[in-house]
Scaffold this motif. Sequence first.
Motif, PDB file in Angstrom:
ATOM      1  N   THR A 130      -6.850  -1.405  -5.537  1.00 41.74           N
ATOM      2  CA  THR A 130      -6.573   0.028  -5.387  1.00 41.74           C
ATOM      3  C   THR A 130      -7.447   0.646  -4.315  1.00 41.74           C
ATOM      4  OG1 THR A 130      -6.464  -0.164  -7.806  1.00 41.74           O
ATOM      5  CG2 THR A 130      -5.935   1.962  -6.871  1.00 41.74           C
ATOM      6  N   VAL A 131      -8.699   0.203  -4.229  1.00 40.78           N
ATOM      7  CA  VAL A 131      -9.596   0.718  -3.202  1.00 40.78           C
ATOM      8  C   VAL A 131      -9.045   0.399  -1.806  1.00 40.78           C
ATOM      9  CG1 VAL A 131     -11.857   0.333  -2.124  1.00 40.78           C
ATOM     10  CG2 VAL A 131     -11.709   0.770  -4.588  1.00 40.78           C
ATOM     11  N   ARG A 132      -8.531  -0.808  -1.610  1.00 40.48           N
ATOM     12  CA  ARG A 132      -7.920  -1.179  -0.333  1.00 40.48           C
ATOM     13  C   ARG A 132      -6.827  -0.190   0.071  1.00 40.48           C
ATOM     14  NH1 ARG A 132      -8.242  -6.235   2.050  1.00 40.48           N
ATOM     15  NH2 ARG A 132      -9.303  -7.837   0.836  1.00 40.48           N
ATOM     16  N   GLU A 133      -5.985   0.171  -0.899  1.00 39.44           N
ATOM     17  CA  GLU A 133      -4.910   1.123  -0.605  1.00 39.44           C
ATOM     18  C   GLU A 133      -5.498   2.458  -0.132  1.00 39.44           C
ATOM     19  OE1 GLU A 133      -1.597   0.724  -0.876  1.00 39.44           O
ATOM     20  OE2 GLU A 133      -1.538  -1.277  -1.788  1.00 39.44           O
ATOM     21  N   LEU A 134      -6.461   2.966  -0.885  1.00 33.70           N
ATOM     22  CA  LEU A 134      -7.052   4.264  -0.537  1.00 33.70           C
ATOM     23  C   LEU A 134      -7.771   4.196   0.796  1.00 33.70           C
ATOM     24  CD1 LEU A 134      -8.636   6.035  -3.631  1.00 33.70           C
ATOM     25  CD2 LEU A 134      -6.421   6.368  -2.563  1.00 33.70           C
ATOM     26  N   MET A 135      -8.471   3.089   1.058  1.00 33.84           N
ATOM     27  CA  MET A 135      -9.185   2.957   2.322  1.00 33.84           C
ATOM     28  C   MET A 135      -8.202   2.993   3.488  1.00 33.84           C
ATOM     29  SD  MET A 135     -12.249   0.178   1.633  1.00 33.84           S
ATOM     30  CE  MET A 135     -12.808   0.142   3.347  1.00 33.84           C
ATOM     31  N   GLY A 136      -7.047   2.323   3.301  1.00 32.89           N
ATOM     32  CA  GLY A 136      -6.037   2.305   4.360  1.00 32.89           C
ATOM     33  C   GLY A 136      -5.563   3.707   4.718  1.00 32.89           C
ATOM     34  N   GLU A 137      -5.509   4.599   3.719  1.00 30.46           N
ATOM     35  CA  GLU A 137      -5.111   5.970   4.010  1.00 30.46           C
ATOM     36  C   GLU A 137      -6.154   6.680   4.868  1.00 30.46           C
ATOM     37  OE1 GLU A 137      -3.090   8.245   0.647  1.00 30.46           O
ATOM     38  OE2 GLU A 137      -4.048   6.570  -0.398  1.00 30.46           O
ATOM     39  N   ALA A 138      -7.443   6.484   4.531  1.00 31.78           N
ATOM     40  CA  ALA A 138      -8.511   7.199   5.230  1.00 31.78           C
ATOM     41  C   ALA A 138      -8.864   6.544   6.565  1.00 31.78           C
ATOM     42  CB  ALA A 138      -9.754   7.262   4.340  1.00 31.78           C
ATOM     43  N   TRP A 139      -8.884   5.236   6.587  1.00 33.63           N
ATOM     44  CA  TRP A 139      -9.251   4.508   7.816  1.00 33.63           C
ATOM     45  C   TRP A 139      -8.142   3.484   8.103  1.00 33.63           C
ATOM     46  CZ3 TRP A 139     -12.674   4.817   3.581  1.00 33.63           C
ATOM     47  CH2 TRP A 139     -13.709   5.754   3.746  1.00 33.63           C
ATOM     48  N   PRO A 140      -7.050   3.909   8.786  1.00 31.65           N
ATOM     49  CA  PRO A 140      -5.877   3.019   8.925  1.00 31.65           C
ATOM     50  C   PRO A 140      -6.242   1.643   9.474  1.00 31.65           C
ATOM     51  CG  PRO A 140      -5.364   5.221   9.720  1.00 31.65           C
ATOM     52  CD  PRO A 140      -6.823   5.222   9.402  1.00 31.65           C
ATOM     53  N   LYS A 141      -7.342   1.560  10.262  1.00 33.60           N
ATOM     54  CA  LYS A 141      -7.738   0.269  10.822  1.00 33.60           C
ATOM     55  C   LYS A 141      -8.013  -0.766   9.736  1.00 33.60           C
ATOM     56  CE  LYS A 141      -9.578  -0.876  15.189  1.00 33.60           C
ATOM     57  NZ  LYS A 141      -8.313  -0.888  15.802  1.00 33.60           N
ATOM     58  N   THR A 142      -8.466  -0.302   8.580  1.00 36.56           N
ATOM     59  CA  THR A 142      -8.805  -1.260   7.528  1.00 36.56           C
ATOM     60  C   THR A 142      -7.558  -1.954   6.990  1.00 36.56           C
ATOM     61  OG1 THR A 142      -8.698   0.383   5.778  1.00 36.56           O
ATOM     62  CG2 THR A 142     -10.834   0.054   6.827  1.00 36.56           C
ATOM     63  N   ARG A 143      -6.362  -1.392   7.265  1.00 37.57           N
ATOM     64  CA  ARG A 143      -5.116  -2.070   6.856  1.00 37.57           C
ATOM     65  C   ARG A 143      -4.962  -3.403   7.589  1.00 37.57           C
ATOM     66  NH1 ARG A 143      -1.822   1.533   3.979  1.00 37.57           N
ATOM     67  NH2 ARG A 143      -1.989   3.683   4.658  1.00 37.57           N
ATOM     68  N   GLU A 144      -5.541  -3.468   8.781  1.00 39.70           N
ATOM     69  CA  GLU A 144      -5.391  -4.678   9.584  1.00 39.70           C
ATOM     70  C   GLU A 144      -6.368  -5.777   9.156  1.00 39.70           C
ATOM     71  OE1 GLU A 144      -5.768  -3.570  13.728  1.00 39.70           O
ATOM     72  OE2 GLU A 144      -4.739  -1.672  13.337  1.00 39.70           O
ATOM     73  N   MET A 145      -7.278  -5.434   8.271  1.00 34.70           N
ATOM     74  CA  MET A 145      -8.259  -6.424   7.807  1.00 34.70           C
ATOM     75  C   MET A 145      -7.552  -7.574   7.108  1.00 34.70           C
ATOM     76  SD  MET A 145     -11.661  -4.677   6.266  1.00 34.70           S
ATOM     77  CE  MET A 145     -11.209  -5.323   4.664  1.00 34.70           C
ATOM     78  N   PRO A 146      -7.954  -8.820   7.378  1.00 33.55           N
ATOM     79  CA  PRO A 146      -7.298  -9.947   6.695  1.00 33.55           C
ATOM     80  C   PRO A 146      -7.469  -9.835   5.178  1.00 33.55           C
ATOM     81  CG  PRO A 146      -9.327 -10.639   7.792  1.00 33.55           C
ATOM     82  CD  PRO A 146      -9.073  -9.236   8.233  1.00 33.55           C
ATOM     83  N   LYS A 147      -6.475 -10.296   4.457  1.00 28.77           N
ATOM     84  CA  LYS A 147      -6.477 -10.206   2.984  1.00 28.77           C
ATOM     85  C   LYS A 147      -7.704 -10.905   2.379  1.00 28.77           C
ATOM     86  CE  LYS A 147      -3.099  -7.688   1.453  1.00 28.77           C
ATOM     87  NZ  LYS A 147      -3.500  -6.406   0.879  1.00 28.77           N
ATOM     88  N   GLU A 148      -8.188 -11.945   3.062  1.00 33.56           N
ATOM     89  CA  GLU A 148      -9.327 -12.676   2.509  1.00 33.56           C
ATOM     90  C   GLU A 148     -10.631 -11.889   2.621  1.00 33.56           C
ATOM     91  OE1 GLU A 148      -6.570 -13.656   4.671  1.00 33.56           O
ATOM     92  OE2 GLU A 148      -8.132 -14.615   5.857  1.00 33.56           O
ATOM     93  N   ALA A 149     -10.663 -10.906   3.492  1.00 32.04           N
ATOM     94  CA  ALA A 149     -11.890 -10.117   3.643  1.00 32.04           C
ATOM     95  C   ALA A 149     -12.053  -9.222   2.420  1.00 32.04           C
ATOM     96  CB  ALA A 149     -11.811  -9.265   4.901  1.00 32.04           C
ATOM     97  N   PRO A 150     -13.079  -9.423   1.639  1.00 27.84           N
ATOM     98  CA  PRO A 150     -13.206  -8.679   0.387  1.00 27.84           C
ATOM     99  C   PRO A 150     -13.478  -7.207   0.658  1.00 27.84           C
ATOM    100  CG  PRO A 150     -15.183  -9.970   0.796  1.00 27.84           C
ATOM    101  CD  PRO A 150     -14.226 -10.312   1.891  1.00 27.84           C
ATOM    102  N   GLY A 151     -12.896  -6.351  -0.158  1.00 26.06           N
ATOM    103  CA  GLY A 151     -13.164  -4.914  -0.054  1.00 26.06           C
ATOM    104  C   GLY A 151     -14.091  -4.480  -1.166  1.00 26.06           C
ATOM    105  N   PRO A 152     -14.544  -3.246  -1.108  1.00 24.08           N
ATOM    106  CA  PRO A 152     -15.446  -2.749  -2.151  1.00 24.08           C
ATOM    107  C   PRO A 152     -14.767  -2.713  -3.512  1.00 24.08           C
ATOM    108  CG  PRO A 152     -15.344  -1.225  -0.268  1.00 24.08           C
ATOM    109  CD  PRO A 152     -14.248  -2.225  -0.091  1.00 24.08           C
ATOM    110  N   THR A 153     -15.516  -2.936  -4.542  1.00 26.19           N
ATOM    111  CA  THR A 153     -15.042  -2.745  -5.921  1.00 26.19           C
ATOM    112  C   THR A 153     -16.259  -2.558  -6.800  1.00 26.19           C
ATOM    113  OG1 THR A 153     -13.606  -3.592  -7.674  1.00 26.19           O
ATOM    114  CG2 THR A 153     -15.054  -5.198  -6.604  1.00 26.19           C
ATOM    115  N   HIS A 154     -16.015  -2.163  -8.058  1.00 26.52           N
ATOM    116  CA  HIS A 154     -17.180  -2.084  -8.949  1.00 26.52           C
ATOM    117  C   HIS A 154     -17.495  -3.485  -9.461  1.00 26.52           C
ATOM    118  CE1 HIS A 154     -15.122  -2.251 -12.938  1.00 26.52           C
ATOM    119  NE2 HIS A 154     -14.117  -1.704 -12.281  1.00 26.52           N
ATOM    120  N   ASN A 155     -18.801  -3.793  -9.510  1.00 27.28           N
ATOM    121  CA  ASN A 155     -19.246  -5.082 -10.039  1.00 27.28           C
ATOM    122  C   ASN A 155     -20.452  -4.827 -10.912  1.00 27.28           C
ATOM    123  OD1 ASN A 155     -21.661  -5.432  -8.005  1.00 27.28           O
ATOM    124  ND2 ASN A 155     -19.853  -4.987  -6.757  1.00 27.28           N
ATOM    125  N   GLN A 156     -20.806  -5.752 -11.803  1.00 28.52           N
ATOM    126  CA  GLN A 156     -21.792  -5.429 -12.818  1.00 28.52           C
ATOM    127  C   GLN A 156     -22.344  -6.664 -13.520  1.00 28.52           C
ATOM    128  OE1 GLN A 156     -18.753  -3.146 -13.478  1.00 28.52           O
ATOM    129  NE2 GLN A 156     -17.641  -5.067 -13.444  1.00 28.52           N
TER     130      GLN A 156
END
Lengths: 300, 300, 300, 300
Positions: free
Chosen positions: A163-189
């Motif tokens: 879901t973060v990937r989707e939202l990031m793509g809206e704010a920074w369209p360039k991040t849509r071009e990021m390869p799928k393997e490149a991990p995006g931010p998420t909550h971790n714990q």
Amino acid sequence: MVLLPDVQALRANHELKLTRVGVTGVKKLVRVLRPGKRDYTVFTPTIDAFVDLPGTQRGIHMSRNLEAVNETLEKLVRDPSQSLEGLAGAIAEELLQKHGYATVAEVRMLTDYFMKRRNPSGLSLYEPYALGARAVAIRGKKTWRTIGVEVVGMNACPCAMETVRELMGEAWPKTREMPKEAPGPTHNQRNRTTLEVETHQLDAIDADELIELVERCQSAPTFEVLKRGDEAKLVLQAHGRPLFVEDIVREVLTAFAKKHGRLPDDTILVARCESEESIHKHNAFAERSVTLGDLKNGAA
Amino acid sequence: MVLLPDVQALRANHELKLTRVGVTGVKKLVRVLRPGKRDYTVFTPTIDAFVDLPGTQRGIHMSRNLEAVNETLEKLVRDPSQSLEGLAGAIAEELLQKHGYATVAEVRMLTDYFMKRRNPSGLSLYEPYALGARAVAIRGKKTWRTIGVEVVGMNACPCAMETVRELMGEAWPKTREMPKEAPGPTHNQRNRTTLEVETHQLDAIDADELIELVERCQSAPTFEVLKRGDEAKLVLQAHGRPLFVEDIVREVLTAFAKKHGRLPDDTILVARCESEESIHKHNAFAERSVTLGDLKNGAA
Amino acid sequence: MVLLPDVQALRANHELKLTRVGVTGVKKLVRVLRPGKRDYTVFTPTIDAFVDLPGTQRGIHMSRNLEAVNETLEKLVRDPSQSLEGLAGAIAEELLQKHGYATVAEVRMLTDYFMKRRNPSGLSLYEPYALGARAVAIRGKKTWRTIGVEVVGMNACPCAMETVRELMGEAWPKTREMPKEAPGPTHNQRNRTTLEVETHQLDAIDADELIELVERCQSAPTFEVLKRGDEAKLVLQAHGRPLFVEDIVREVLTAFAKKHGRLPDDTILVARCESEESIHKHNAFAERSVTLGDLKNGAA
Amino acid sequence: MVLLPDVQALRANHELKLTRVGVTGVKKLVRVLRPGKRDYTVFTPTIDAFVDLPGTQRGIHMSRNLEAVNETLEKLVRDPSQSLEGLAGAIAEELLQKHGYATVAEVRMLTDYFMKRRNPSGLSLYEPYALGARAVAIRGKKTWRTIGVEVVGMNACPCAMETVRELMGEAWPKTREMPKEAPGPTHNQRNRTTLEVETHQLDAIDADELIELVERCQSAPTFEVLKRGDEAKLVLQAHGRPLFVEDIVREVLTAFAKKHGRLPDDTILVARCESEESIHKHNAFAERSVTLGDLKNGAA
């Protein structure tokens, strides 16, 4: 000489048998020589030790429970046992010896445990884990023993990452071009995963191996000392393998069945995974109890 | 009628005064009517209540401590106090009344506290916090009172985020083109931040305001109910504001000084921040104790 | 080669120094060879390690705290220290070495500890205690070290015993003729007494001695294994020496001053006694903080 | 509008069903209007809420668990439930509604609870207890609900009292002439007794009644405020009724069967008693799990 009254042997107030009578919270220092190790392994377990009690007797002689613990530990110095659950089993069998009226004896132990682990840059240090053991001795039958391990690691949420990937793509369209393997931010714990194995053929299972098996099923392991580059590698490792608590429980059981499939079908497995959520004040939790037979037969 | 012996009033074994004598772990249900609220606020504090004891007397009459607690609570029903620390102060002053030989009385309380918070999609629910209060009453002087709040939120590590970006650039060169504002992966975790304010002019401070002030200083707040979109927004909020425990302590103290600069210079502030690290089994921690005067004068 | 950014060395968000920055809850297995013992003593302490931080720097490099812990422990294997507080002091001094910007370093440790004790019939077994240590190293000054012990024993209430005698005399007049030395029933309970000693001349103090000193100040010690006759002897011992929590704190401090009067006058002592009351759901508590100088000069 | 991916509905990594998936440690403030009471009863339970998960689905939507909790609590404001276990049952049934793929839902709650008790001199104050509730809803079947109470009281050891009398007679022969009813010294301590009742006909059972039933089975109850005469009366009451943990478990079950014998035979009872021994550092413990049918038929 005074002949002391045996109040425990008197008739009970109500003729009602009891499931467990004994002591809880006994702290001991235990040295065990494990196979293939030169130094004694040190445990500081908290021990509970019980027997059942028939309805005809008022009480048990509780000091005998502690004598069973201590005599078993003393024998150990001369003839070292190889595991915590082996020790629990020996104490449970000694309890049956000492309490002639009992038909079942149960011993539980919980202890910190330290095991050497290598961090991403190769530094090898002891990491803390928890080890649990339980033994149930039944008069005239085989003793059931349980070994349990608790591993603190890390898990990253797969759902939020998508879901973060989707939202990031809206704010920074360039991040849509990021390869799928490149991990995006998420909550971790912090993630706490446990595996318990109960069987009457426990000798083949080693606690160190169980810890390693569970640790490999989390998003990433955790370490005491991490330099800057180690931190980044671990973060990428975890984000490259985002897992729900549900996923981790399934991984643990599947990996166990693959490795220990030759154990008896009536072996009982309990896997639990708790994630101390960074985005909530409460935890996420998953659990499965299953026999090895059902697990292998797909009845699971 | 039996005249019962007053063993506590006897001479002590050694003529040695004591700093604190009293009761700990008293659990009570307290209803407080706070200003501007229609419903009673409910607390279930665990209470400690002490007085000092001169060297000439063997013991205190501890039941008086509990009478002080109960009588103060009963008065409250007729004349509701406005705060937990106000209640602690009233009990401490009652303790001095009841123990003529004492010169100092101290009361400590710790309780869960529930406050309505609005999640990213606007859903408003109670979130759990912890509230602490302490009062020290000195015979013939003003009573010092402390209010403390604990807020569980989230913090994301700024250092790992920088290093992860570098590593990602090596594996996926396209990510180098990502705008700097686009947050990258980092470890984030449950964060526990506390602020304590001790003063003799406490009436101006409201616990709800303190909680809000602390919560705004973490990378992001946490909520009980989060739908998928809420989760993503919170993750982005936290990653857009990565903070060390050091940063959060400084933010909290600076924000407090800005808002409450008119309080007396001898007001004591203690801010603590603990991060339950997702990449370690231990925690990261920062703390500052400082008077408001020193904080404002830059002596800090 | 990637040159990783040093985010911690950046300027802080607010120029505000911090009192303590570091790690909490680090679990370690420590082996210490204590003087006059053949076997290594094993501790499993939970460790906190902090330094202060000037306002000009954003954060500390926390991995250095753990390196200080580990390097000090490794040296220990070759040159064994003699005490837990000696170890805490060595780690604190190493922390100052590693953090050039810090002026104070603090290390805290808390561990279970096992010590051989002889029960009334002469059986000698390990009993569990808790040991605490703290060290504060200040650049260019002597290191202050604290050793603390916690002893779980038993206390019997002197006040209830007196009152019970009166009531018994009414119901069973014959009990009035009982000699005063014959103990009567009273409530008795688990008692938790701690003593902390903080000084810069700590070498003369041995934790085992401190434990024995505190244990002798309770109504009676407690043991893991007690046969029927042992139980009765301990009950009579406790009832023959009924003590308030206030009495025990005074006994402990007086016994310490008598034995260790030659320590520096600025040695700080804190004695605490908590009685887990059998007739209440809460605890009774007494505490005294005092310098050895004040204690000896009767300013106490 | 972004269509968010439903990661939870994806196929699992291994086709393995899970026993429990959900949330743990959710803290809530709950107001319940209990029958025959004018004021709302306040609970601050910690809640766990789970459903099972088929092997074909990767994860559950955990936010639905919290919605089930909150929606059930909101309904409660308009249509107050009468008990904590009633509330647990309603949440469990709502969980089955919200998770169409689940066949079992389980809810657990644990809370402090305050109940008015009258001390020996007639002073009536709230004493703290713990209340537990559990509900298991199975699709298409009746919901099983469990109510549990924990009572902290006092127990005095019968065995040590007998032996102490013998020893006292040796030292003070006059004490041999003391009437047998005159209680002698023994060790006594804080006692923690719990009773859990699981049934699908729970409406007839009231938590207040259960607490009273358990409290009557200990050697003596405990109170927050006791003046000197009250203390003596309680001590004599406990010493006039010395009980082993074994005795207390049997008393509790027998008293329950006598009072609630009309409940279904498949009602499950678990009684536990733990004595925080004053003469040991560990606890004494007894437990019995039994169906009401077996208990009544003497098969117990």
